[in-house]
Design an enzyme around this catalytic site. Structure first.
Site, mmCIF file in Angstrom:
data_model
loop_
_atom_site.group_PDB
_atom_site.id
_atom_site.type_symbol
_atom_site.label_atom_id
_atom_site.label_comp_id
_atom_site.label_asym_id
_atom_site.label_seq_id
_atom_site.Cartn_x
_atom_site.Cartn_y
_atom_site.Cartn_z
ATOM 1 C CG ASN A 122 4.480 3.671 -3.274
ATOM 2 O OD1 ASN A 122 5.415 3.423 -2.506
ATOM 3 N ND2 ASN A 122 3.434 4.372 -2.886
ATOM 4 C CG HIS A 167 0.711 9.452 -9.506
ATOM 5 N ND1 HIS A 167 1.449 10.624 -9.665
ATOM 6 C CD2 HIS A 167 1.530 8.577 -8.856
ATOM 7 C CE1 HIS A 167 2.652 10.446 -9.148
ATOM 8 N NE2 HIS A 167 2.734 9.212 -8.657
#
Length: 582
Positions: free
Chosen positions: A130, A522
């Site tokens: 990420n 997310h």
């Protein structure tokens, strides 16, 4: 003259990373491959070695008496994953599940009607690929969880200690002012990299009502801030590194990578083991105490459903015997996002050496994070922004836009050309509390088959209306004295798809949003507390099985959820040990 980076070139640059990984370069960092034996028994089996799985495995193994088996479908992270500047190489690579949504001609227009869904397939999971930014959300998030599940232990004042426990913050300024909110001796290194180049931009946002804040992870819940990163001493702080590496040689910790769990084994209502495949061989492993599902927001529900836990009608359509009828795979939530690119200060066209080329171990560009309330007197934010400041004549727009966030080449290449000889601000605006929900479903009874993922973006019309309101609020920064002084402009407004609407009108911005919507990756909620698991994360109606990952969040937090996942796993570890008298 400015340059662009094509997706073909980026794919080519991924090849040496994969070759080095195949050669085992960097494997010394990670726990050794476990020696597997069929029908072996362990005290705990952790399915999935992502963020939560690494945290739980570390805390359970610390006793040195309980045996812990970690089964991870991917391999070890490549050494390159530890280096900030190389994160752009990993979407669509061998360490990414590289999922895509079901066809969506409404909200995925900017991605050829399929939303790109990046999810880490390696030890450390998505936290090994990420974007490093560390945000916790706000106290209200956890107070709402406590209310939703009827358990006060989830209130912010009760879970703050787990954020503190996880952290090793290296920032004297923050610690001096907000030390009570942070830890200094936890596994997870956190740091900032303040940059002078964005001071005027921070002042511009402050001028239109968004204060500059030192620390959005303390008691300030609105404002713009120079980001905190899961990054310390020039290394990514994936939980694979920060949690597992220090205990990699513990005799009671057994980590098996490239091992796909295919089914959970039940005797009556009790989970007693799992079936798995490694190197083409099938194994059965049994657990004396518990099985902890930490396979992530997509693969945890997939495995639960393959094992007979899920919506009755859906399971029966695959002739799967229903063990427990629960809404597994429902309540999928994401921070749907839209990109806005500002052209900033203009320069005489000259070649520019990006910071990443000078020192690629550092963050290659300044990053600002914000939480923004539409009513500037309120403290509960409506939207979040992640803002990347790119210096003039560096080719960062295209890979960020296309490779990282999945927008079409023509959108990204056009933006890159528009910012030739100009600094730029690449901003991702996220809707913090969307009403829309998606769903994860089985595509097949073959455990290797990808799940079916429907994002559900903007299926509730309020979400699109609210996103338009957020964009209109955000672009008021163009009225600031600094943006006016440098002649800042929004790039890419001359859209053929939106030509029928007057620029600046609500209808135009709706069209713009739908043409530039992406995921922030997310995703949470598919095995939610109160619906699939109880407040101790135990699967309802069953024994010996618990879910510990982002899928248990009943609602999404006001921020990137990875810090909350790590907190949740710290809390879950204590609950597991307490329930098993450890």
């Amino acid at each position: 003259m400015g340059s662009t980076i094509s997706s073909d070139l980026l794919s080519a640059t991924q090849i040496p990373v994969e070759v080095l990984n195949t050669a085992g370069i960097g494997d010394f960092l990670w726990p050794p491959q476990a020696t597997l034996q069929d029908n072996a028994t362990y005290d705990y089996i952790v399915v999935g070695g992502g963020s939560a799985g690494c945290v739980v495995s570390r805390r359970l193994a610390e006793s040195k008496s309980d045996s812990v088996l970690v089964l991870e479908a991917g391999g070890n992270p490549p050494l390159a994953a530890m280096i900030f500047s190389l994160f752009v190489l990993f979407p669509h690579s061998f360490v990414d599940y590289d999922y895509v949504s079901t066809r969506d001609e409404y909200a995925a227009r900017g991605q050829d009607n399929f939303t790109m869904i990046t999810a880490g397939k390696m030890l450390g999971g998505s936290d090994s690929l990420n974007h490093f930014v560390h945000t916790r959300g706000i106290p209200k998030d956890y107070n709402n969880w406590a209310k939703m599940v009827g358990d006060e232990s989830w209130r912010y004042e009760n879970i703050l200690k787990y954020f503190v426990k996880s952290e090793r913050l290296d920032d004297a300024e923050i610690l001096r002012k907000y030390g009570e909110f942070h830890g200094t001796d936890g596994p997870m290194g956190i740091s900032r990299q303040p940059e002078q180049e964005v001071v005027n931009i921070l002042k511009a946002f402050a001028e239109v009502g968004n204060p500059t804040v030192l620390d959005l992870n303390a008691n300030k819940t609105v404002g713009y801030s120079q980001s905190q990163f899961m990054y310390d001493n020039y290394k990514r702080q994936t939980p694979a590194y920060s949690y597992l590496t220090p205990i990699k040689d513990y005799a009671n910790l057994h980590v098996s990578t490239n091992t796909m769990v295919t089914r959970i084994i039940f005797e009556g209502n009790a989970a007693v083991g799992v079936e798995a495949i490694n190197d083409g061989k099938r194994y059965t492993f049994r657990a004396n105490k518990e099985i902890i599902m930490s396979a992530g927001v997509f693969n945890t529900p997939k495995l639960l459903m393959l094992s007979g836990i899920g919506p009755k009608d859906h399971l029966e359509s695959f002739n799967i015997e229903v063990l427990q009828d629960l809404p597994v795979g429902e309540n999928l939530i994401d921070h749907v996002a839209v990109t806005v690119l500002h052209k900033l200060k203009q320069y005489i066209p000259v070649p520019n050496v990006p910071k990443a080329a000078v020192n690629f171990l550092r963050v290659p560009f300044p990053v600002l994070t914000s939480l923004v309330a539409l009513n500037k007197s309120r403290t509960c934010p409506n939207y979040q922004t992640f803002n990347l400041f790119f210096q003039h004549d560096v080719p960062f727009v295209t890979p960020t836009c296309n490779t990282v966030f999945g927008l079409r080449n023509e959108i990204c290449d056009r933006w890159q050309k528009e910012v030739i000889s100009r600094d730029s601000l690449y901003s991702l605006l996220t809707l913090l509390q969307p009403k829309s929900r998606g769903v994860v479903r089985l595509s097949d009874t073959d455990p290797s088959a990808d799940p079916i993922i429907t994002t559900g973006y903007y299926t509730k019309s309020d979400d699109l209306e609210n996103m338009v309101t957020n964009v209109k609020d955000y672009i008021t920064v163009g009225e600031s004295s600094y943006f006016q002084q440098i002649g800042a402009e929004i790039a890419g407004l001359d859209l053929p798809a939106c030509a029928e609407f007057e620029q600046g009108s609500d209808d135009f911005w709706k069209c713009y949003v739908l043409e530039h919507t992406t995921s922030t990756y997310h995703f949470v909620g598919t095995s939610a507390m109160g619906q699939v698991v109880d407040s101790k994360l135990r699967v309802k109606g069953l024994e010996g099985i618990r879910v510990v990952d982002a899928s248990v969040m009943p609602n999404i937090v006001h921020g990137a959820p990875n810090a909350a996942v790590i907190m949740l796993a710290e809390k879950a570890s204590d609950m597991i040990k307490n329930d098993n008298n450890n």
